[in-house]
Design a protein around this motif. Structure first.
Motif, short mmCIF file in Angstrom:
data_model
loop_
_atom_site.label_atom_id
_atom_site.label_comp_id
_atom_site.label_asym_id
_atom_site.label_seq_id
_atom_site.Cartn_x
_atom_site.Cartn_y
_atom_site.Cartn_z
N ALA A 1 10.06 -3.39 -46.59
CA ALA A 1 10.05 -1.40 -46.87
C ALA A 1 8.01 -2.03 -47.07
N GLU A 2 7.72 -3.28 -47.77
CA GLU A 2 6.55 -3.17 -47.61
C GLU A 2 5.46 -2.97 -46.65
N ASP A 3 5.88 -3.73 -46.28
CA ASP A 3 5.26 -3.29 -44.77
C ASP A 3 4.79 -1.71 -44.43
N VAL A 4 5.65 -1.56 -44.31
CA VAL A 4 5.77 0.62 -44.48
C VAL A 4 4.89 1.28 -44.96
N VAL A 5 5.41 0.38 -46.44
CA VAL A 5 4.27 1.64 -47.36
C VAL A 5 2.51 0.83 -47.18
N GLN A 6 2.26 -0.20 -46.98
CA GLN A 6 0.64 -1.12 -47.12
C GLN A 6 0.70 0.30 -45.17
N GLU A 7 0.91 -0.14 -44.47
CA GLU A 7 0.88 1.23 -43.47
C GLU A 7 0.81 2.49 -43.55
N THR A 8 1.70 2.54 -44.38
CA THR A 8 1.38 4.34 -44.70
C THR A 8 0.16 4.40 -45.44
N LEU A 9 -0.26 3.78 -46.55
CA LEU A 9 -1.46 3.76 -47.80
C LEU A 9 -2.47 3.63 -46.51
N LEU A 10 -2.91 2.84 -45.48
CA LEU A 10 -3.92 2.90 -44.52
C LEU A 10 -3.73 4.20 -44.06
N LYS B 1 5.23 7.40 -39.97
CA LYS B 1 5.11 5.83 -40.04
C LYS B 1 5.90 5.50 -40.08
N MET B 2 7.52 6.00 -40.89
CA MET B 2 8.47 5.81 -41.12
C MET B 2 9.38 5.38 -39.36
N ILE B 3 9.13 6.54 -38.64
CA ILE B 3 9.30 6.93 -37.27
C ILE B 3 8.29 5.78 -36.38
N ASP B 4 7.33 5.68 -36.78
CA ASP B 4 6.41 4.82 -35.63
C ASP B 4 7.58 3.42 -36.43
N THR B 5 7.50 2.43 -37.18
CA THR B 5 8.69 1.41 -38.27
C THR B 5 9.78 1.58 -37.56
N LEU B 6 10.42 2.01 -37.41
CA LEU B 6 12.23 2.17 -36.53
C LEU B 6 11.61 2.07 -35.03
N ARG B 7 10.72 2.62 -34.80
CA ARG B 7 10.80 2.43 -33.25
C ARG B 7 10.21 1.15 -32.96
N ARG B 8 9.60 0.80 -33.70
CA ARG B 8 8.94 -0.34 -33.16
C ARG B 8 9.55 -2.62 -33.59
N ARG B 9 10.73 -1.59 -34.53
CA ARG B 9 11.55 -2.51 -35.25
C ARG B 9 13.05 -2.62 -34.73
N GLY B 10 13.48 -0.94 -34.46
CA GLY B 10 14.21 -0.88 -33.48
C GLY B 10 14.25 -2.33 -31.82
N ARG B 11 13.22 -2.63 -31.49
CA ARG B 11 13.22 -3.91 -30.43
C ARG B 11 13.98 -4.93 -30.37
N ARG B 12 13.47 -5.26 -31.99
CA ARG B 12 13.88 -6.35 -33.15
C ARG B 12 15.14 -6.49 -33.62
N ILE B 13 16.15 -7.68 -33.13
CA ILE B 13 16.81 -7.83 -34.18
C ILE B 13 16.68 -8.03 -35.39
N ASP B 14 17.37 -7.09 -36.70
CA ASP B 14 17.34 -7.80 -38.06
C ASP B 14 18.15 -7.49 -38.53
N LEU B 15 18.71 -8.75 -39.10
CA LEU B 15 19.98 -8.98 -39.69
C LEU B 15 19.62 -8.90 -41.51
N PRO B 16 20.65 -8.24 -42.52
CA PRO B 16 19.73 -8.26 -43.38
C PRO B 16 20.56 -9.55 -44.17
N ILE B 17 19.69 -10.76 -44.67
CA ILE B 17 21.08 -11.72 -44.78
C ILE B 17 21.17 -11.97 -46.56
N ASP B 18 20.43 -11.31 -47.21
CA ASP B 18 21.33 -11.12 -48.85
C ASP B 18 22.31 -9.88 -49.02
N ASP B 19 23.03 -9.79 -49.62
CA ASP B 19 23.50 -9.00 -50.14
C ASP B 19 22.84 -7.85 -50.52
N PHE B 20 23.56 -6.80 -49.75
CA PHE B 20 22.57 -5.44 -50.32
C PHE B 20 22.62 -4.84 -51.49
#
Lengths: 172, 212
Positions: free
Chosen positions: A41-50, A76-95
């Protein structure tokens, strides 16, 4: 924002600081609804601010600012989702635990901006570091790096534009 | 870097004043259109007796229609550069252009005997038209795309296509002052095809160049 576009750095900074928690909430919600870890999320925030900063001239001062901000954040959100979609992100923490953390900024450093910052040419990197991380003003940075004020301004602007481009170029 | 740090850097950078997209477009168009007009006079030239022929309704319609398309699509390009802006009204207004063209075609079909339709449609230099409009549109297209890069179009390919439509319309308006084929049948077939080609190039270029 109007004051910021007119060059009033202080009110501009206050505006961006006020916007950040809202952007953070939006980013978390967006990532969560896509089933992704909200550590991004913080990456998205910084990208959006930029993007808000670099595209601020595209806001028509006579139009309400809300739709403009929403459109940029969504883009920027859509951009991120499209990009991250190609990686596998598994939330480790308890949601639930992550959600309970509220909207405060995570204390850990944000990986992406720093990684991109490392890729910048040394001149731009030093200027961006001095002003962002060390909190130097333009003239302090100029004195420290023995550059002129004008050169610092140019390096700062190019560095920020290059950071945004690095975010964009990732995954293409 | 923390977000507050980034904001400090952004605020320090606020003394630079970037140009609003509308002004960037106007500024980029001055050299873009100047190059197109220069190429027009150097390579094609005005049609002989253009001014005395201006009373001819078909020629007048062709000129007005291409200029109308250029004006409306120019307004669309200026607006599409701002995210969150409303482009519905201008897009609806743009639909006037094909509607007028369709009406003119109907009138032409009624006014001209069927035996002449084919000759009017193919005209005397269709292939030349197909080449000339993109040729004249090239410089305005580059100008419009460069101006759009200053803005933040939400959909890069659509914004590129709009730039292509605008540039194609400028190319068509210039070419219309050279082209001896005035029938709306000819305009509907060949001008549309040539402008469509520029739109496709604009969309492909926009997809690459207008991301942010």
């Amino acid at each position: 924002m109007r004051a910021g576009n007119a060059g009033d750095a202080d009110s501009y900074r206050r505006l961006l600081l006020q916007l950040t928690p809202v952007l953070r909430a939006v980013a978390r919600r967006g990532l969560a609804s896509a089933g992704m870890a909200d550590t991004d999320a913080e990456d998205v925030v910084q990208e959006t601010l930029l993007a808000i900063h670099l595209k601020r001239q595209s806001w028509d001062e006579d139009a309400p600012i809300g739709p403009w901000l929403r459109a940029i954040a969504r883009h920027k959100m859509i951009d991120t989702l499209r990009r991250r979609g190609r990686r596998i992100d598994l939330p480790i923490d308890d949601f639930a635990e992550v959600l309970a953390g509220g909207e405060s900024e995570p204390s850990m450093l944000v990986a992406d901006v720093d990684r991109h910052l490392d890729c910048l040419p040394a001149g731009q990197r030093n200027v961006v570091r001095a002003i962002a991380v060390d909190g130097a003003s333009i003239s302090e940075a100029a004195a420290r790096l023995s550059m002129t004020n004008g050169a610092v301004r140019v390096a700062l602007h190019r560095g920020l534009a290059a950071l945004a481009a690095k975010f964009n170029g990732e995954g293409t | 870097m923390k977000t507050a740090d980034l904001i400090r850097a952004l605020a320090a950078d606020s003394e630079v004043h970037p140009m609003p997209p509308g002004r960037a477009l106007a500024l980029a168009l001055i050299p873009g259109v100047a190059i197109a007009v220069g190429l027009h006079f150097a390579v094609l030239g005005l049609r002989p007796h253009l001014l005395t022929l201006l009373g001819e309704p078909r020629l007048l319609f062709k000129l007005c229609l291409t200029f109308l398309l250029a004006a409306l699509s120019g307004a669309l390009v200026a607006r599409i550069a701002s995210p969150g802006g409303c482009i519905r009204h201008i897009t609806l207004l743009l639909a006037i252009v094909p509607a007028l063209l369709a009406a003119a075609n109907l009138a032409e079909l009624l006014a001209v005997p069927a035996a002449e339709w084919g000759q009017r449609l193919v005209g005397s230099n269709a292939i030349f038209c197909l080449k000339s409009i993109p040729f004249l549109a090239a410089a305005p297209l580059v100008a419009a795309l460069l101006a759009l890069r200053q803005g933040a179009p939400e959909h890069p390919a659509i914004a590129g296509a709009a730039a292509g439509l605008f540039a194609g319309a400028i190319g068509a308006a210039l070419y219309a002052t050279h082209c001896p084929d005035d029938s709306p049948l000819f305009v509907a077939a060949w001008y549309t095809l040539a402008i469509g080609f520029v739109v496709a190039i604009g969309a492909a270029a926009g997809r690459r160049l207008l991301r942010w």
